[in-house]
Design an enzyme around this catalytic site. Structure first.
Site, mmCIF file in Angstrom:
data_model
loop_
_atom_site.group_PDB
_atom_site.id
_atom_site.type_symbol
_atom_site.label_atom_id
_atom_site.label_comp_id
_atom_site.label_asym_id
_atom_site.label_seq_id
_atom_site.Cartn_x
_atom_site.Cartn_y
_atom_site.Cartn_z
ATOM 1 N N LYS A 192 0.563 -1.279 0.128
ATOM 2 C CA LYS A 192 -0.162 -0.074 0.072
ATOM 3 C C LYS A 192 0.613 1.352 -0.163
ATOM 4 O O LYS A 192 1.623 1.468 0.852
ATOM 5 C CB LYS A 192 -1.076 0.377 0.832
ATOM 6 C CG LYS A 192 -1.897 0.848 0.951
ATOM 7 C CD LYS A 192 -2.656 2.013 2.048
ATOM 8 C CE LYS A 192 -1.549 2.911 2.315
ATOM 9 N NZ LYS A 192 -2.015 3.556 1.840
ATOM 10 N N GLY A 245 7.046 5.032 7.870
ATOM 11 C CA GLY A 245 5.944 6.089 8.428
ATOM 12 C C GLY A 245 6.125 6.186 9.907
ATOM 13 O O GLY A 245 7.638 5.987 10.486
ATOM 14 N N SER A 246 5.293 6.654 10.093
ATOM 15 C CA SER A 246 5.676 8.239 11.451
ATOM 16 C C SER A 246 5.393 6.802 12.387
ATOM 17 O O SER A 246 4.635 5.217 12.609
ATOM 18 C CB SER A 246 3.883 8.632 11.698
ATOM 19 O OG SER A 246 3.122 7.615 11.614
ATOM 20 N N THR A 247 5.971 7.081 13.989
ATOM 21 C CA THR A 247 5.565 6.415 14.818
ATOM 22 C C THR A 247 4.502 6.416 15.592
ATOM 23 O O THR A 247 3.627 5.070 16.110
ATOM 24 C CB THR A 247 6.641 7.100 16.746
ATOM 25 O OG1 THR A 247 8.074 7.047 15.553
ATOM 26 C CG2 THR A 247 6.942 6.142 16.993
ATOM 27 N N GLY A 250 3.145 3.632 13.264
ATOM 28 C CA GLY A 250 4.171 2.740 13.967
ATOM 29 C C GLY A 250 3.350 1.695 14.827
ATOM 30 O O GLY A 250 2.831 -0.145 15.067
ATOM 31 N N GLU A 267 9.844 0.809 10.079
ATOM 32 C CA GLU A 267 11.270 2.400 10.210
ATOM 33 C C GLU A 267 10.528 3.177 10.153
ATOM 34 O O GLU A 267 9.564 3.603 9.807
ATOM 35 C CB GLU A 267 11.854 1.659 8.808
ATOM 36 C CG GLU A 267 12.718 2.518 8.536
ATOM 37 C CD GLU A 267 13.005 3.493 8.369
ATOM 38 O OE1 GLU A 267 12.969 4.179 9.258
ATOM 39 O OE2 GLU A 267 12.746 4.053 6.830
ATOM 40 N N GLU A 402 9.310 15.228 15.770
ATOM 41 C CA GLU A 402 9.763 15.339 14.911
ATOM 42 C C GLU A 402 8.800 16.100 14.011
ATOM 43 O O GLU A 402 7.567 15.961 13.921
ATOM 44 C CB GLU A 402 9.647 13.091 13.816
ATOM 45 C CG GLU A 402 10.070 14.101 12.305
ATOM 46 C CD GLU A 402 10.205 12.075 11.590
ATOM 47 O OE1 GLU A 402 8.643 11.302 12.208
ATOM 48 O OE2 GLU A 402 10.781 11.744 11.153
HETATM 49 P P1 NAI Z 1 1.562 8.064 8.505
HETATM 50 O O1 NAI Z 1 2.675 7.211 9.147
HETATM 51 O O2 NAI Z 1 0.793 7.777 8.551
HETATM 52 O O3 NAI Z 1 1.929 7.986 7.318
HETATM 53 C C1 NAI Z 1 2.651 6.358 6.098
HETATM 54 C C2 NAI Z 1 1.989 5.753 5.519
HETATM 55 O O4 NAI Z 1 1.328 4.296 6.727
HETATM 56 C C3 NAI Z 1 1.196 5.689 4.294
HETATM 57 O O5 NAI Z 1 1.203 4.819 3.583
HETATM 58 C C4 NAI Z 1 -0.314 6.003 4.799
HETATM 59 O O6 NAI Z 1 -1.478 5.729 4.693
HETATM 60 C C5 NAI Z 1 -0.152 4.166 5.747
HETATM 61 N N1 NAI Z 1 -0.934 4.337 7.195
HETATM 62 C C6 NAI Z 1 -1.828 5.525 7.928
HETATM 63 N N2 NAI Z 1 -2.203 5.009 8.933
HETATM 64 C C7 NAI Z 1 -2.139 3.741 9.180
HETATM 65 C C8 NAI Z 1 -3.000 2.744 9.649
HETATM 66 N N3 NAI Z 1 -4.214 3.557 10.972
HETATM 67 N N4 NAI Z 1 -2.940 1.574 9.274
HETATM 68 C C9 NAI Z 1 -2.113 0.846 8.191
HETATM 69 N N5 NAI Z 1 -1.578 1.868 7.263
HETATM 70 C C10 NAI Z 1 -1.597 2.988 7.898
HETATM 71 O O7 NAI Z 1 2.565 9.419 7.751
HETATM 72 P P2 NAI Z 1 2.190 10.470 7.434
HETATM 73 O O8 NAI Z 1 0.284 11.156 7.920
HETATM 74 O O9 NAI Z 1 1.832 10.732 6.178
HETATM 75 O O10 NAI Z 1 2.839 11.930 7.945
HETATM 76 C C11 NAI Z 1 2.894 12.211 9.596
HETATM 77 C C12 NAI Z 1 3.727 12.670 9.793
HETATM 78 O O11 NAI Z 1 5.234 11.316 10.533
HETATM 79 C C13 NAI Z 1 4.743 12.945 9.057
HETATM 80 O O12 NAI Z 1 5.100 14.703 9.227
HETATM 81 C C14 NAI Z 1 6.485 12.625 9.232
HETATM 82 O O13 NAI Z 1 6.566 13.099 10.373
HETATM 83 C C15 NAI Z 1 5.940 11.204 9.711
HETATM 84 N N6 NAI Z 1 6.849 10.366 8.859
HETATM 85 C C16 NAI Z 1 8.065 10.096 8.813
HETATM 86 C C17 NAI Z 1 7.991 9.480 7.611
HETATM 87 C C18 NAI Z 1 9.501 8.353 8.247
HETATM 88 O O14 NAI Z 1 9.969 8.116 6.813
HETATM 89 N N7 NAI Z 1 9.806 7.942 9.362
HETATM 90 C C19 NAI Z 1 7.429 9.099 6.320
HETATM 91 C C20 NAI Z 1 6.206 9.548 6.345
HETATM 92 C C21 NAI Z 1 6.036 10.452 7.648
#
Ligand code: NAI
Ligand code: MG
Length: 499
Positions: A192, A245-247, A250, A267, A402
């Site tokens: 996804k 993605g985000s903590t 995670g 990660e 972050e």
């Molecule tokens: P997110 O962690 O929510 O999204 C990353 C992925 O997870 C996307 O594919 C999203 O659709 C999916 N996702 C979201 N909620 C989910 C759930 N409940 N179950 C399964 N999958 C889910 O991050 P987002 O909202 O894009 O960004 C928010 C903050 O997260 C950013 O400001 C940043 O601080 C952090 N982030 C950190 C990343 C990293 O590489 N460490 C990458 C992206 C975001």
């Protein structure tokens, strides 16, 4: 005048406002519900494509296809050499189309085309690295001490169906990284992509089919995290979730995975310390520290966002870094002179500009930047100025959380012990940097930092063969290197009585 890269015909179908499909069981299909969502160019706000809003029924279909491809073959019954040939063909396709792939990701999530082009070696290198590992998997023979005659060995077997959930900050790299390792191990995948940047995942899925990957081995379900992502995380047909993605997400995934105790690697985020000692080579350290925080407009999990500068050079350092920062070209990623593009979305823009207010309210000083850019064409996109906060305390939110924007919090320090303590005072432990010409001090610092990667007199280098991952709340597991493929393998111990 900057040169604007034009849109190549190979990707026109993804970026001209049309309806895209997702990849399930070798076919490009709409969502069961027929629902769609829009994906926009963050530099201009223009519609690129409408994407299927996948949800639980779509995830069910994709998992069924991946399950079949794993349980019944052909993927699991194919010889490693044959799997390798497909993956090498995929690598060749990525290599020959990388320029177009780079433009597609630039349009989708805003990063400068210069930076995207710079991914060529890594993208192709990863695909070939994992292809190589398909024929290099091995177990062990082990001597045992029990009475009688028994031979013991271990077999390494693929974990099964992998749910891969990736973010938007480096889309084609994230895809190849996760899918490459999972395929090398012999797993099948439901991926996804992030709702903000799904287009390259769809194209890469198509390239895998073109390379000869059997139907159902890799499926790409587009949709929101809270629906499609959540459905994948709880699905009983999924053996493992590999998430970046985000903590907070995670943690949600760990909770969702608990029901079936599926394997999880994470990660996650960071607030990585970057330490500059008085004796550092400033010609390297000034741009190095700036780009450690600002590259990809700060949308990098291992960004060096807590910058500790030793007192003796602090004032000069901040001034030099500020001059460097103010000279960075912020603009549309398609301009080949752009060094920093927009943030990925309106949501991220609001998040980052909120932190400008948070920092000021906490008493941090904006040395440079600290605002959205709104003049001329900037107003159409999600642009902010690269920002340096000084007078920061490690307890402030801008030093703890972050931000995921081009924002660095600078702190002065007086001695080695205190800076190590501050550097390690964080729930995260992803990256870290140290700048010094003193080999002993550098080596000591490498050992003292509680982070998964430490860069010495450099920052942010990555290679397919080198593991990457976090300590503490930056996640578990490693991506990159042989360790990455091990995350997709189970160990089976075999006892054979030999008399
Ligand atoms: P997110 O962690 O929510 O999204 C990353 C992925 O997870 C996307 O594919 C999203 O659709 C999916 N996702 C979201 N909620 C989910 C759930 N409940 N179950 C399964 N999958 C889910 O991050 P987002 O909202 O894009 O960004 C928010 C903050 O997260 C950013 O400001 C940043 O601080 C952090 N982030 C950190 C990343 C990293 O590489 N460490 C990458 C992206 C975001
Ligand atoms: Mg987008």
């Amino acid at each position: 005048m900057p040169q604007e890269v034009s849109v190549p015909s190979a990707i026109e179908r993804f970026v001209t406002g049309g309806l895209a499909s997702m990849l399930i069981d070798g076919a490009f299909v709409p969502a069961v519900s027929s629902e769609t969502f829009d994906t926009l160019n963050p530099a201009t706000g223009q519609l690129l494509a409408r994407l299927p809003a996948g949800d639980a029924p779509d995830v069910d279909r994709a998992v069924a296809a991946a399950r079949r491809a794993f349980d019944d073959g052909p993927w699991s019954t194919m010889k490693p050499f044959d799997r390798q040939r497909i993956m090498l063909r995929f690598a060749d396709l990525v290599e020959s189309r990388h320029e177009d792939l780079a433009i597609l990701d630039t349009l989708d999530m805003g990063a400068p085309i210069q930076r995207m082009r710079g991914n060529l070696r890594r993208a192709v290198g990863m695909a070939r690295f994992y292809a190589g590992l398909t024929t290099a998997l091995r177990g062990e023979t082990i001597t045992n001490s029990i009475p009688g005659d028994f031979h013991t060995q271990t077999l390494r077997e693929p974990v099964g169906v992998v749910g891969a959930i990736i973010p938007w900050n480096n889309p084609h790299i994230a895809f190849i990284w996760k899918v490459g390792a999972a395929l090398a191990a012999g797993c099948t995948v439901v991926l996804k992509p992030a709702e903000e940047a799904s287009l390259s995942a769809l194209w890469l899925g198509e390239m895998l089919l073109e390379a000869g990957l059997p139907d159902g081995v890799v499926n790409v379900v587009t949709g929101y995290g809270e629906t499609a992502g959540a459905a994948l995380s709880v699905h009983p047909g999924v053996d493992k979730i590999a998430f970046t993605g985000s903590t907070a997400t995670g943690q949600a995934i760990v909770r969702a995975a608990a029901g079936t105790l599926k394997r999880v690697t994470l990660e996650l985020g960071g607030k990585s310390p970057n330490i500059v000692f008085n004796d550092a080579d400033l010609d390297l350290a000034v741009p190095g520290a700036a780009m450690a925080a600002f590259t990809n407009s700060g949308q990098v999990c291992s960004a060096g966002t807590r910058l500790f500068v030793e007192r003796g050079i602090y004032n000069d350092f901040v001034q030099a870094m500020s001059s460097y920062t103010d000279a960075l070209t912020v603009g549309n990623g398609l301009d080949d002179t752009t060094q920093l593009g927009p943030l990925v979305s309106q949501t991220q823009l609001e998040r980052v500009t909120d932190y400008f207010d948070v920092g000021r309210a906490e008493g941090a000083a904006v040395y440079t930047g600290g605002a959205r850019l709104t003049e001329g064409d900037y107003a159409k996109g999600y642009f902010v100025a690269p920002t340096i906060f000084t007078d920061v305390d490690n307890d402030m939110r801008v030093a703890k959380e972050e931000i995921f924007g081009p924002v660095v919090s600078v702190m002065a320090f007086d001695d080695y012990e205190s800076v190590i303590k501050l550097a390690n005072t964080s729930p995260f432990g992803l990256g870290g940097g140290v700048w010094t010409n003193d080999l002993t001090k550098a080596t000591r610092t490498v050992g003292a930092l509680r982070t998964g990667t430490v860069w010495v007199n450099c920052y942010g280098q990555m290679d397919p063969a080198v593991p990457f991952g976090g300590y503490r709340m930056s996640g578990y597991g490693r991506e990159g290197g042989v360790e990455h493929v091990n995350e997709f393998l189970e160990t089976k111990s075999v006892w054979t009585q030999t008399h």
